[in-house]
Write a protein that holds these residues in place. Structure first.
Motif, short mmCIF file in Angstrom:
data_model
loop_
_atom_site.label_atom_id
_atom_site.label_comp_id
_atom_site.label_asym_id
_atom_site.label_seq_id
_atom_site.Cartn_x
_atom_site.Cartn_y
_atom_site.Cartn_z
N ASN A 1 25.34 -26.05 55.70
CA ASN A 1 25.26 -25.56 54.32
C ASN A 1 26.42 -24.61 54.04
N ILE A 2 27.64 -25.10 54.31
CA ILE A 2 28.84 -24.33 54.04
C ILE A 2 29.75 -25.18 53.15
N SER B 1 33.09 -25.19 52.91
CA SER B 1 34.51 -25.27 53.24
C SER B 1 34.85 -26.37 54.25
N THR C 1 26.89 -23.81 64.86
CA THR C 1 27.70 -24.54 63.89
C THR C 1 29.17 -24.22 64.12
N TRP D 1 33.18 -24.96 62.81
CA TRP D 1 34.10 -25.38 61.74
C TRP D 1 35.48 -25.54 62.34
N ASP E 1 36.73 -16.08 55.40
CA ASP E 1 35.42 -16.29 56.01
C ASP E 1 34.96 -17.69 55.65
N PHE F 1 32.50 -19.40 56.43
CA PHE F 1 31.07 -19.63 56.27
C PHE F 1 30.52 -19.05 54.97
N SER F 2 31.35 -18.31 54.22
CA SER F 2 30.88 -17.73 52.96
C SER F 2 30.87 -18.77 51.85
N SER F 3 30.01 -18.55 50.88
CA SER F 3 29.98 -19.44 49.73
C SER F 3 31.23 -19.22 48.88
N GLU F 4 31.53 -20.20 48.08
CA GLU F 4 32.70 -20.11 47.20
C GLU F 4 32.54 -18.95 46.22
N ARG G 1 29.29 -20.19 64.37
CA ARG G 1 28.15 -19.41 63.88
C ARG G 1 26.89 -19.84 64.63
#
Length: 381
Positions: A95-96, A98, A274, A276, A323, A325-328, A369
Motif C-alpha cells: 500500500n505504497i 511509489s 516490504t 522497494w 521517504d 513509503f510515504s503517501s503522495e 519496512r
C-alpha cells in the motif's frame, strides 16, 4: 606519529581478555555482577574491535562460554514453543504509491550458469527457497526462548535507537541481548517508546551457533560479472568474499532508500518485510544526501548532509532524502518532482514472507519496512 588501527584493536582485545580472565576467580564467589561485566567486556571486543588477532575470536567465545558455565546459570534446554507476536497477514502490504510493478517471482530457481548469464542484472524473488533452513524449523529464530539459549546469559549487542537513521535524534547504544528480546516480545511499539533495531550487524559471528542455522545458497559462490550500470563493483575483500549481516527489529522499522556496493541475497527468516527497489541509473532523481566531503553548494546531491554518511567511502551510505513509503499527500511532488517523474515508473516492490529469498544487484536503490517483528539475513557477495 603514524597510527595503526589494527594494533589498537588488538591491544583492546588482549586487554579485555586479560582483564576478564583475571576476574574469573573473583567472579566465582561474586553475586554474578562481575561475571556479567566480564561477558559484556568480551562482547565489546567482538562488536567494536572484531576480536583482532589470530585465534582471538575463538578464544573470546571460549572464555565467554566458560564464564557462563562456571559463574552463571546458563539458559536451560527447553521446548521452544514460544514465539514473537505477529499480526494477521493481509492480502497485500504493497500500500505504497511509489512503485510501478512487483518484483518478479521465479517459478524455479535458475541454474548457476543461468544465474551468471541471464539473471544477474535484475532483482527477483525465490518464494520459499530457504524454508528448509534450521532457522525456520528445528532451531526456530521466531522463538525468543531459543535465541536466549543460543547466546547464553549476559550477552550484549549493538542496536540503533530510532525508527530512521536520517532523523536528528537517531543514535546507537549497546544493550543486553535479553533486554532487547524482551522489548521485541512485549507489546507493539508506539510513539511513547524508542524503536530499537539490530541492523547490519554480523550477529552470526558473535553468536556462532546461529551460523549453523542457515545454509549459504550456492549462488554466493558464483563468479559474478561487473554490472554495466555499476562499473565500480568489487566482491568483498575478506577470505570468503562474503559479508553476512543480521537485521532484527519490531514492526514498523524502516531502512531508508540507499545503495550498497555488492550483490545481495536477502533471506527473510521471521515475519514479513516490504522491500522497494529502483535501478542505479535513476540516482540523479533520488535526491541523495551530499557526501561529507562535498561542498554544500553541490546542488546535484542536495544541500542537506546525511547524518549517517560514511566519510571513508560515501558510496556505502548513499541515502535518499525521499521517504518512499510515504503517501503522495505527505510528500509533495513539488519537493521531489524528478522522483515522481523518473523513479516511480521504474520502481518495483515486494513483501517478503518467511522463507523467501530476494536477489538484487549492486548499486540498486532499496528501502525496507518491517510489517511484523522481522529477522532477516543479508548476504553480500
Amino acid at each position: 606519529m603514524h597510527s595503526n588501527p589494527y594494533c589498537w584493536r588488538r591491544l583492546y582485545t588482549d586487554a579485555c581478555l586479560f582483564r576478564s580472565l583475571a576476574d574469573m576467580q573473583a567472579a566465582i564467589a561474586d553475586d554474578g555482577a562481575l561475571a556479567l561485566s566480564a561477558i559484556s567486556r568480551l562482547d565489546r571486543t567482538l562488536v567494536i574491535a572484531g576480536a583482532a588477532g589470530e585465534g582471538r575470536a575463538d578464544l573470546v567465545h571460549a572464555v565467554i562460554a566458560k564464564i557462563q558455565s562456571v559463574c552463571l546459570s546458563a539458559a536451560s534446554d527447553r521446548f521452544f514453543d514460544s514465539s514473537f507476536s505477529f499480526g494477521p497477514s493481509p492480502a497485500s502490504n504493497l500500500n505504497i504509491p511509489s512503485f510501478a510493478r512487483e518484483v518478479p517471482c521465479l517459478q524455479n530457481p535458475p541454474s548457476m550458469v543461468a544465474f551468471q548469464r541471464s539473471y544477474f542484472g535484475q532483482p527477483f524473488v525465490l518464494k520459499g527457497y530457504i524454508s528448509e533452513w534450521p532457522a525456520l524449523n528445528e532451531h526456530p529464530w521466531r522463538s525468543p526462548a531459543y535465541l536466549r539459549q543460543v547466546a547464553g546469559p549476559g550477552r550484549v549487542i549493538p542496536v540503533e535507537v530510532g525508527k530512521d537513521y536520517r532523523a536528528s535524534d537517531w543514535t546507537q547504544t549497546i544493550l543486553r541481548w535479553d533486554d532487547f528480546l524482551d522489548v521485541l516480545a512485549s507489546s507493539p511499539v508506539d510513539d511513547r517508546h524508542s524503536v530499537l533495531y539490530l541492523a547490519q550487524h554480523n550477529l552470526l559471528a558473535q553468536f556462532p551457533r546461529l551460523r549453523d542455522d542457515i545454509v549459504i545458497p550456492d549462488y554466493i559462490y558464483a563468479d559474478m560479472p561487473v554490472p554495466a550500470d555499476y562499473p565500480d563493483y568489487h566482491p568483498p575483500g575478506n577470505e570468503e568474499r562474503l559479508i553476512l549481516n543480521a537485521w532484527l527489529g519490531p514492526n514498523g522499522t524502516i531502512s531508508p532508500a540507499h545503495t550498497d556496493p555488492y550483490y545481495n541475497l536477502y533471506a527473510q527468516v521471521v515475519g514479513r518485510k516490504t522491500v522497494w527497489l529502483a535501478p542505479p541509473h535513476v540516482t540523479p532523481s533520488m535526491y541523495p544526501y551530499a557526501p561529507s566531503s562535498a561542498p554544500e553548494s553541490l546542488s546535484s546531491w542536495g544541500s542537506t548532509h546525511n547524518p549517517a554518511a560514511n566519510n571513508t567511502d560515501p558510496s556505502l551510505s548513499n541515502t535518499s532524502r525521499v521517504d518512499v513509503f510515504s503517501s503522495e499527500e505527505a510528500q509533495s511532488r513539488a519537493d521531489f518532482p524528478l522522483f515522481f517523474e523518473k523513479v516511480v515508473p521504474e520502481a518495483i516492490a515486494v513483501t517478503l514472507e518467511p522463507g523467501d529469498l530476494l536477489f538484487f544487484p549492486p548499486g540498486w536503490w532499496h528501502a525496507m519496512r518491517a510489517e511484523d517483528v522481522s529477522f532477516s539475513v543479508s548476504m553480500w557477495f
